[in-house]
Design a protein around this motif. Structure first.
Motif, PDB file in Angstrom:
ATOM      1  N   ILE A   1       8.079   0.488  12.045  1.00 32.68           N
ATOM      2  CA  ILE A   1       7.906   0.631  10.606  1.00 32.68           C
ATOM      3  C   ILE A   1       7.854   2.123  10.284  1.00 32.68           C
ATOM      4  O   ILE A   1       7.071   2.868  10.882  1.00 32.68           O
ATOM      5  CB  ILE A   1       6.619  -0.057  10.120  1.00 32.68           C
ATOM      6  CG1 ILE A   1       6.675  -1.560  10.375  1.00 32.68           C
ATOM      7  CG2 ILE A   1       6.390   0.215   8.634  1.00 32.68           C
ATOM      8  CD1 ILE A   1       5.395  -2.286  10.072  1.00 32.68           C
ATOM      9  N   TYR A   2       8.679   2.551   9.339  1.00 33.30           N
ATOM     10  CA  TYR A   2       8.707   3.959   8.924  1.00 33.30           C
ATOM     11  C   TYR A   2       8.232   4.054   7.484  1.00 33.30           C
ATOM     12  O   TYR A   2       8.748   3.367   6.603  1.00 33.30           O
ATOM     13  CB  TYR A   2      10.114   4.536   9.042  1.00 33.30           C
ATOM     14  CG  TYR A   2      10.676   4.477  10.442  1.00 33.30           C
ATOM     15  CD1 TYR A   2      10.255   5.376  11.417  1.00 33.30           C
ATOM     16  CD2 TYR A   2      11.612   3.514  10.793  1.00 33.30           C
ATOM     17  CE1 TYR A   2      10.753   5.321  12.702  1.00 33.30           C
ATOM     18  CE2 TYR A   2      12.117   3.450  12.083  1.00 33.30           C
ATOM     19  CZ  TYR A   2      11.687   4.349  13.031  1.00 33.30           C
ATOM     20  OH  TYR A   2      12.174   4.289  14.314  1.00 33.30           O
ATOM     21  N   ILE A   3       7.239   4.883   7.260  1.00 33.57           N
ATOM     22  CA  ILE A   3       6.735   5.151   5.922  1.00 33.57           C
ATOM     23  C   ILE A   3       7.213   6.545   5.530  1.00 33.57           C
ATOM     24  O   ILE A   3       6.907   7.536   6.197  1.00 33.57           O
ATOM     25  CB  ILE A   3       5.203   5.070   5.879  1.00 33.57           C
ATOM     26  CG1 ILE A   3       4.736   3.661   6.266  1.00 33.57           C
ATOM     27  CG2 ILE A   3       4.680   5.435   4.492  1.00 33.57           C
ATOM     28  CD1 ILE A   3       3.233   3.512   6.353  1.00 33.57           C
TER      29      ILE A   3
ATOM     30  N   VAL B   1       0.833  -1.205   0.000  1.00 31.52           N
ATOM     31  CA  VAL B   1       0.000   0.000   0.000  1.00 31.52           C
ATOM     32  C   VAL B   1       0.870   1.258   0.000  1.00 31.52           C
ATOM     33  O   VAL B   1       0.641   2.192  -0.781  1.00 31.52           O
ATOM     34  CB  VAL B   1      -0.953   0.001   1.214  1.00 31.52           C
ATOM     35  CG1 VAL B   1      -1.673   1.333   1.317  1.00 31.52           C
ATOM     36  CG2 VAL B   1      -1.965  -1.128   1.092  1.00 31.52           C
ATOM     37  N   ALA B   2       1.898   1.294   0.867  1.00 31.15           N
ATOM     38  CA  ALA B   2       2.744   2.482   0.956  1.00 31.15           C
ATOM     39  C   ALA B   2       3.476   2.738  -0.355  1.00 31.15           C
ATOM     40  O   ALA B   2       3.519   3.880  -0.846  1.00 31.15           O
ATOM     41  CB  ALA B   2       3.744   2.326   2.098  1.00 31.15           C
ATOM     42  N   GLU B   3       4.059   1.690  -0.932  1.00 34.97           N
ATOM     43  CA  GLU B   3       4.787   1.876  -2.180  1.00 34.97           C
ATOM     44  C   GLU B   3       3.852   2.216  -3.335  1.00 34.97           C
ATOM     45  O   GLU B   3       4.247   2.916  -4.274  1.00 34.97           O
ATOM     46  CB  GLU B   3       5.619   0.630  -2.475  1.00 34.97           C
ATOM     47  CG  GLU B   3       6.774   0.466  -1.484  1.00 34.97           C
ATOM     48  CD  GLU B   3       7.615  -0.775  -1.729  1.00 34.97           C
ATOM     49  OE1 GLU B   3       7.196  -1.619  -2.564  1.00 34.97           O
ATOM     50  OE2 GLU B   3       8.668  -0.908  -1.094  1.00 34.97           O
TER      51      GLU B   3
ATOM     52  N   GLN C   1       8.415   5.210   0.570  1.00 37.11           N
ATOM     53  CA  GLN C   1       9.357   4.153   0.923  1.00 37.11           C
ATOM     54  C   GLN C   1       9.001   3.586   2.285  1.00 37.11           C
ATOM     55  O   GLN C   1       8.560   4.306   3.180  1.00 37.11           O
ATOM     56  CB  GLN C   1      10.779   4.722   0.961  1.00 37.11           C
ATOM     57  CG  GLN C   1      11.849   3.721   1.338  1.00 37.11           C
ATOM     58  CD  GLN C   1      13.228   4.341   1.375  1.00 37.11           C
ATOM     59  OE1 GLN C   1      13.437   5.433   0.864  1.00 37.11           O
ATOM     60  NE2 GLN C   1      14.178   3.659   1.986  1.00 37.11           N
ATOM     61  N   VAL C   2       9.200   2.281   2.462  1.00 32.98           N
ATOM     62  CA  VAL C   2       8.922   1.632   3.736  1.00 32.98           C
ATOM     63  C   VAL C   2      10.219   1.076   4.300  1.00 32.98           C
ATOM     64  O   VAL C   2      10.974   0.395   3.601  1.00 32.98           O
ATOM     65  CB  VAL C   2       7.894   0.492   3.578  1.00 32.98           C
ATOM     66  CG1 VAL C   2       7.656  -0.197   4.914  1.00 32.98           C
ATOM     67  CG2 VAL C   2       6.590   1.026   3.019  1.00 32.98           C
ATOM     68  N   THR C   3      10.489   1.379   5.586  1.00 29.53           N
ATOM     69  CA  THR C   3      11.692   0.905   6.258  1.00 29.53           C
ATOM     70  C   THR C   3      11.295   0.181   7.528  1.00 29.53           C
ATOM     71  O   THR C   3      10.500   0.695   8.319  1.00 29.53           O
ATOM     72  CB  THR C   3      12.643   2.066   6.600  1.00 29.53           C
ATOM     73  OG1 THR C   3      12.948   2.795   5.411  1.00 29.53           O
ATOM     74  CG2 THR C   3      13.942   1.561   7.219  1.00 29.53           C
ATOM     75  N   TRP C   4      11.870  -1.003   7.743  1.00 27.04           N
ATOM     76  CA  TRP C   4      11.585  -1.802   8.937  1.00 27.04           C
ATOM     77  C   TRP C   4      12.806  -1.802   9.836  1.00 27.04           C
ATOM     78  O   TRP C   4      13.913  -2.113   9.408  1.00 27.04           O
ATOM     79  CB  TRP C   4      11.211  -3.223   8.550  1.00 27.04           C
ATOM     80  CG  TRP C   4      11.243  -4.218   9.674  1.00 27.04           C
ATOM     81  CD1 TRP C   4      12.152  -5.228   9.848  1.00 27.04           C
ATOM     82  CD2 TRP C   4      10.332  -4.311  10.779  1.00 27.04           C
ATOM     83  NE1 TRP C   4      11.859  -5.941  10.985  1.00 27.04           N
ATOM     84  CE2 TRP C   4      10.748  -5.401  11.584  1.00 27.04           C
ATOM     85  CE3 TRP C   4       9.214  -3.575  11.165  1.00 27.04           C
ATOM     86  CZ2 TRP C   4      10.079  -5.768  12.746  1.00 27.04           C
ATOM     87  CZ3 TRP C   4       8.547  -3.939  12.315  1.00 27.04           C
ATOM     88  CH2 TRP C   4       8.971  -5.025  13.088  1.00 27.04           C
ATOM     89  N   ASP C   5      12.623  -1.434  11.117  1.00 28.82           N
ATOM     90  CA  ASP C   5      13.684  -1.480  12.114  1.00 28.82           C
ATOM     91  C   ASP C   5      13.384  -2.639  13.053  1.00 28.82           C
ATOM     92  O   ASP C   5      12.516  -2.541  13.926  1.00 28.82           O
ATOM     93  CB  ASP C   5      13.734  -0.157  12.892  1.00 28.82           C
ATOM     94  CG  ASP C   5      14.885  -0.109  13.898  1.00 28.82           C
ATOM     95  OD1 ASP C   5      15.473  -1.169  14.187  1.00 28.82           O
ATOM     96  OD2 ASP C   5      15.190   0.987  14.408  1.00 28.82           O
ATOM     97  N   GLY C   6      14.082  -3.754  12.845  1.00 23.58           N
ATOM     98  CA  GLY C   6      13.810  -4.947  13.633  1.00 23.58           C
ATOM     99  C   GLY C   6      14.165  -4.787  15.093  1.00 23.58           C
ATOM    100  O   GLY C   6      13.549  -5.407  15.967  1.00 23.58           O
ATOM    101  N   LYS C   7      15.164  -3.944  15.397  1.00 22.38           N
ATOM    102  CA  LYS C   7      15.597  -3.765  16.779  1.00 22.38           C
ATOM    103  C   LYS C   7      14.496  -3.151  17.635  1.00 22.38           C
ATOM    104  O   LYS C   7      14.255  -3.576  18.767  1.00 22.38           O
ATOM    105  CB  LYS C   7      16.844  -2.884  16.829  1.00 22.38           C
ATOM    106  CG  LYS C   7      17.385  -2.658  18.232  1.00 22.38           C
ATOM    107  CD  LYS C   7      18.624  -1.775  18.211  1.00 22.38           C
ATOM    108  CE  LYS C   7      19.137  -1.519  19.629  1.00 22.38           C
ATOM    109  NZ  LYS C   7      20.327  -0.636  19.624  1.00 22.38           N
TER     110      LYS C   7
END
Length: 230
Positions: A91-93, A74-76, A81-87
């Motif tokens: 989720i950053y859109i 959906v974001a793309e 851009q979608v970024t995932w921070d596993g730590k």
């Protein structure tokens, strides 16, 4: 309580035409997982009248009247851009914010703050361990710290502030809580945790703020990886 929705078998265990999924609490042990059945059906996606089709294996589904769709798709489709921070399980859109640890920010009137300049690893009441964190009532720089006040210049440079608060020890039955945090923006109270009983997320908006003050009362409070958001 926030839940993570995890597919236990994408292909299998069709129940009444649905799929079997597992809900895993982010704060509970895996033994508390429960299975649910969801309805998988054809879902058509349109963005500004243009039909968009997700890649194979990213179909949406319906659960208790709510339609769940793949966030990245959906974001793309919207050009983000979608970024995932596993730590941090974040989720950053769009743009990814820059984080500045509180220990690296100079307080008003001092070169460093005697609490926040000395982070350490602490274990909270749930047994979780956190680095870059602080225990109010614990030892920092050679002495126990509690009932602490510190102020920082923001001058509109920070969009927000975030941390987690948690008791560092299990509370006795009937306890009213332990330790508290207040946050002031330009001398206006914008956050008051009250006495903390469980792990809680703190996230405040500091856009347009010139000055930020933190007031901490009591002891036994864990302040976990506090940081400004730029």
């Amino acid at each position: 309580m926030k839940k993570l929705l995890i597919v236990t078998s994408y292909l299998g265990f069709f129940i009444l035409g649905g799929l079997t999924f597992t809900i895993l609490s982010t704060t509970e042990a895996a033994s508390n997982m429960i299975k649910i059945s969801v309805v998988q059906d054809t879902i058509n996606y349109y963005v500004d009248k243009v039909k968009k089709v997700p890649v194979e294996g990213q179909s949406g589904f319906i659960y208790q009247g709510t339609t769940y769709v793949p966030m990245r798709f959906v974001a793309e489709s919207l050009g983000e851009q979608v970024t995932w921070d596993g730590k941090t399980k974040s989720i950053y859109i769009g743009d990814v914010p820059k984080f500045i640890s509180l220990k690296d920010v100079k307080p008003i009137g001092y070169d460093e703050d005697h609490l926040f300049h000395y982070p350490s690893s602490i274990v909270i009441s749930t047994g979780e361990k956190f680095d870059h964190s602080y225990q109010v009532g614990g030892y920092h720089g050679g002495g126990a710290v509690q009932d602490h006040t510190v102020e920082y210049l923001s001058n509109g440079n920070y969009k927000g502030f975030e941390t987690y608060l948690a008791p560092v020890k299990k509370l006795v039955a009937g306890s009213s809580g332990i330790g508290s945090l207040k946050i002031y923006a330009d001398d206006e109270l914008i956050y008051n945790s009250g006495s903390i009983k469980d792990k809680v997320k703190v996230n405040v908006n500091l856009e347009g703020v010139s000055k930020v003050r933190f007031e901490i009362l009591g002891s036994g409070l864990g302040i976990l990886d506090p940081r400004f958001i730029q």
